[in-house]
Design an enzyme around this catalytic site. Structure first.
Site, short mmCIF file in Angstrom:
data_model
loop_
_atom_site.label_atom_id
_atom_site.label_comp_id
_atom_site.label_asym_id
_atom_site.label_seq_id
_atom_site.Cartn_x
_atom_site.Cartn_y
_atom_site.Cartn_z
N GLY A 11 44.93 6.17 -0.69
CA GLY A 11 45.53 5.90 0.62
C GLY A 11 44.47 5.78 1.69
N ARG A 72 45.00 1.26 -5.39
CA ARG A 72 45.15 2.24 -6.46
C ARG A 72 45.04 1.42 -7.73
NH1 ARG A 72 48.96 4.48 -2.47
NH2 ARG A 72 48.06 6.45 -1.78
N ASP A 103 41.30 13.15 -4.21
CA ASP A 103 40.94 13.76 -5.50
C ASP A 103 41.03 12.78 -6.67
OD1 ASP A 103 43.69 13.70 -5.32
OD2 ASP A 103 43.99 15.79 -5.93
N THR A 125 41.17 11.19 3.31
CA THR A 125 42.62 11.22 3.11
C THR A 125 43.25 11.97 4.27
OG1 THR A 125 44.43 12.20 1.83
CG2 THR A 125 42.27 13.17 1.49
N ASP A 127 45.79 13.72 4.17
CA ASP A 127 46.54 14.89 3.71
C ASP A 127 45.81 16.23 3.86
OD1 ASP A 127 48.43 13.08 2.99
OD2 ASP A 127 48.18 13.30 0.83
N ASP A 129 44.14 17.71 1.61
CA ASP A 129 44.60 18.45 0.42
C ASP A 129 43.48 18.79 -0.56
OD1 ASP A 129 44.13 15.84 -0.30
OD2 ASP A 129 45.97 15.58 -1.45
N ARG A 171 52.69 15.28 0.44
CA ARG A 171 53.54 15.50 -0.74
C ARG A 171 53.36 16.89 -1.33
NH1 ARG A 171 51.70 10.14 -3.66
NH2 ARG A 171 49.90 10.76 -2.45
P1 ADP Z 1 43.40 9.59 -3.87
O1 ADP Z 1 42.00 9.22 -4.17
O2 ADP Z 1 43.73 9.44 -2.42
O3 ADP Z 1 43.79 10.92 -4.46
P2 ADP Z 1 44.85 8.28 -6.03
O4 ADP Z 1 45.21 9.54 -6.72
O5 ADP Z 1 45.87 7.21 -5.92
O6 ADP Z 1 44.35 8.48 -4.54
O7 ADP Z 1 43.58 7.69 -6.79
C1 ADP Z 1 42.93 6.51 -6.32
C2 ADP Z 1 42.40 5.75 -7.50
O8 ADP Z 1 41.39 6.52 -8.17
C3 ADP Z 1 43.40 5.44 -8.61
O9 ADP Z 1 44.19 4.32 -8.33
C4 ADP Z 1 42.47 5.17 -9.78
O10 ADP Z 1 41.89 3.90 -9.69
C5 ADP Z 1 41.39 6.21 -9.54
N1 ADP Z 1 41.70 7.41 -10.35
C6 ADP Z 1 42.62 8.37 -10.09
N2 ADP Z 1 42.65 9.30 -11.06
C7 ADP Z 1 41.76 8.90 -11.98
C8 ADP Z 1 41.33 9.41 -13.25
N3 ADP Z 1 41.82 10.54 -13.76
N4 ADP Z 1 40.38 8.72 -13.91
C9 ADP Z 1 39.86 7.58 -13.41
N5 ADP Z 1 40.22 7.06 -12.24
C10 ADP Z 1 41.14 7.69 -11.52
O1 F6P Z 2 47.70 10.44 0.31
C1 F6P Z 2 47.94 9.88 1.55
C2 F6P Z 2 49.40 9.54 1.72
O2 F6P Z 2 49.55 8.98 3.01
C3 F6P Z 2 50.40 10.67 1.50
O3 F6P Z 2 50.50 11.54 2.61
C4 F6P Z 2 51.66 9.90 1.25
O4 F6P Z 2 52.59 10.68 0.53
C5 F6P Z 2 51.16 8.76 0.43
O5 F6P Z 2 49.80 8.56 0.78
C6 F6P Z 2 51.91 7.47 0.65
O6 F6P Z 2 51.38 6.52 -0.18
P1 F6P Z 2 51.65 4.95 -0.11
O7 F6P Z 2 50.41 4.34 0.42
O8 F6P Z 2 51.87 4.57 -1.53
O9 F6P Z 2 52.82 4.73 0.77
#
Ligand code: ADP
Ligand code: F6P
Length: 323
Positions: A11, A72, A103, A125, A127, A129, A171
């Protein structure tokens, strides 16, 4: 280390642009070539990257969103996707990458590091978090965006003597609700980390009304429940008029606050210096206003502690605890 790259993933968050600017300008000023990778890990897989110069990051320090775009990427989670990404990095002789995200993005950064591409994570982010750092880039702006909305909703809420539920993002983490709720003088703050009772909320609403209060604000984190459902539950139980506002993307956009621009500038510069020092598989954080770095795996394994003291303060300041 000669060539490095930067990407934003997950995000978006206000302040990501300030972090990109810091990475690019620190890198160039330290004699490195810096590439910008588009659309997170998807751009790395597809070879969608270009060399950045000082002026390609001009006039972005204030802007929300991310000039590199974000995504993502499901493909990157697969072994084939990772292999393609590594290949592209090798073709462009990229030795190190600064990954700005949450994360999930850090988990990806760790996998890339294992293949020999040095990665440094910068927490971006709204959040807040991530357990290892006091603050993430974008959180302060999101809180201020929510606060701005609370102020506006309060005006109309008071005029009509209504209860307003304001649903905010988060979340698994209630920090946006907690910080904005305290700063906005909310009567109740509902977060995923703490149990709550609708009956207790209703009791407080009645007590507040009996004391002559014209409005009540309830800030609800999305992970703790659904605003419209809560509205129905309250309306079923007591005789008050309730309105719900779901803030959504309002809170994720807009100019970054001074605090986020400063945090992003410090963290972006630190990430590049870590790469120059030969570090890999580390994340940058802030504790007690000091920028530090830590092993990614260690940081990801940490369990977030909810600030119950702040939650208690919110309660103390918003309710008559003597009944
Ligand atoms: P954030 O980084 O904000 O937590 P996401 O959880 O959506 O957001 O992760 C962002 C991107 O990082 C994912 O779309 C994916 O490309 C990569 N990613 C997430 N988890 C993994 C994982 N376990 N292994 C490899 N890449 C990952
Ligand atoms: O992780 C950032 C965040 O804005 C969360 O607070 C929210 O739940 C989520 O992303 C929304 O994601 P999307 O971009 O898929 O609407």
């Amino acid at each position: 280390m000669k060539n490095i790259a930067v990407l934003t993933s997950g995000g978006d968050a206000p302040g990501m642009n300030a972090a990109i600017r810091a990475v690019v300008r620190t890198g160039i000023n330290r004699g490195l070539k810096v590439y910008g990778i588009k659309r997170g890990y998807n751009g790395l897989i597809q070879g969608d990257l270009e060399e950045m110069d000082m002026s390609s990051v001009a006039d972005i320090i204030h802007r929300g969103g991310t000039i590199l775009r974000t995504a993502r990427s499901e493909e990157f989670k697969t072994a084939e996707g990772l292999a393609k990404a590594v290949n592209v990095a090798k073709v462009f002789n990229i030795d190190g990458i600064v990954i700005i995200g949450g994360d999930g993005s850090f988990a990806g950064a760790q996998k890339l590091t294992v293949t020999g591409i040095a990665c440094i994570g910068v927490p971006g982010t709204i959040d807040n978090d991530l357990a290892y750092t006091d603050f993430t880039i974008g959180f302060d702006t999101a809180v201020n965006n929510v606060l701005d909305s609370i102020n506006k909703i309060r005006d109309t809420s008071t005029s009509h003597e209504r209860v307003s539920i304001i649903e905010v993002m988060g979340r698994h983490c209630g920090d946006i609700a907690l910080y904005a709720g305290i700063a906005g003088g909310a009567e109740s703050i509902i977060v995923p980390e703490m149990e709550y009772s609708i009956d207790e909320i209703c009791k407080r609403l009645i007590q507040a009304k009996n004391r002559g209060k014209l409005h009540s604000i309830i800030v609800l984190a999305e992970g703790a429940g659904d605003g419209l459902q809560l509205e129905q539950e309250i309306s079923k139980r007591i005789d008050v008029e309730v309105r719900t506002t779901i803030l959504g993307y309002i809170q994720r956009g807009g100019n970054a606050t001074a605090a986020d621009r400063l945090l992003a500038s410090r963290m972006g510069a630190k990430a590049v210096d870590l790469l120059i020092e030969g570090k890999a598989g580390r994340v940058v954080g802030i504790k007690n206003n000091r920028i530090f770095d830590q092993d990614i795996n260690e940081a990801l394994a940490m369990k977030r502690e909810f600030q119950e003291d702040l939650y208690g303060l919110a309660d103390l300041l918003s309710n008559n605890q003597q009944g």
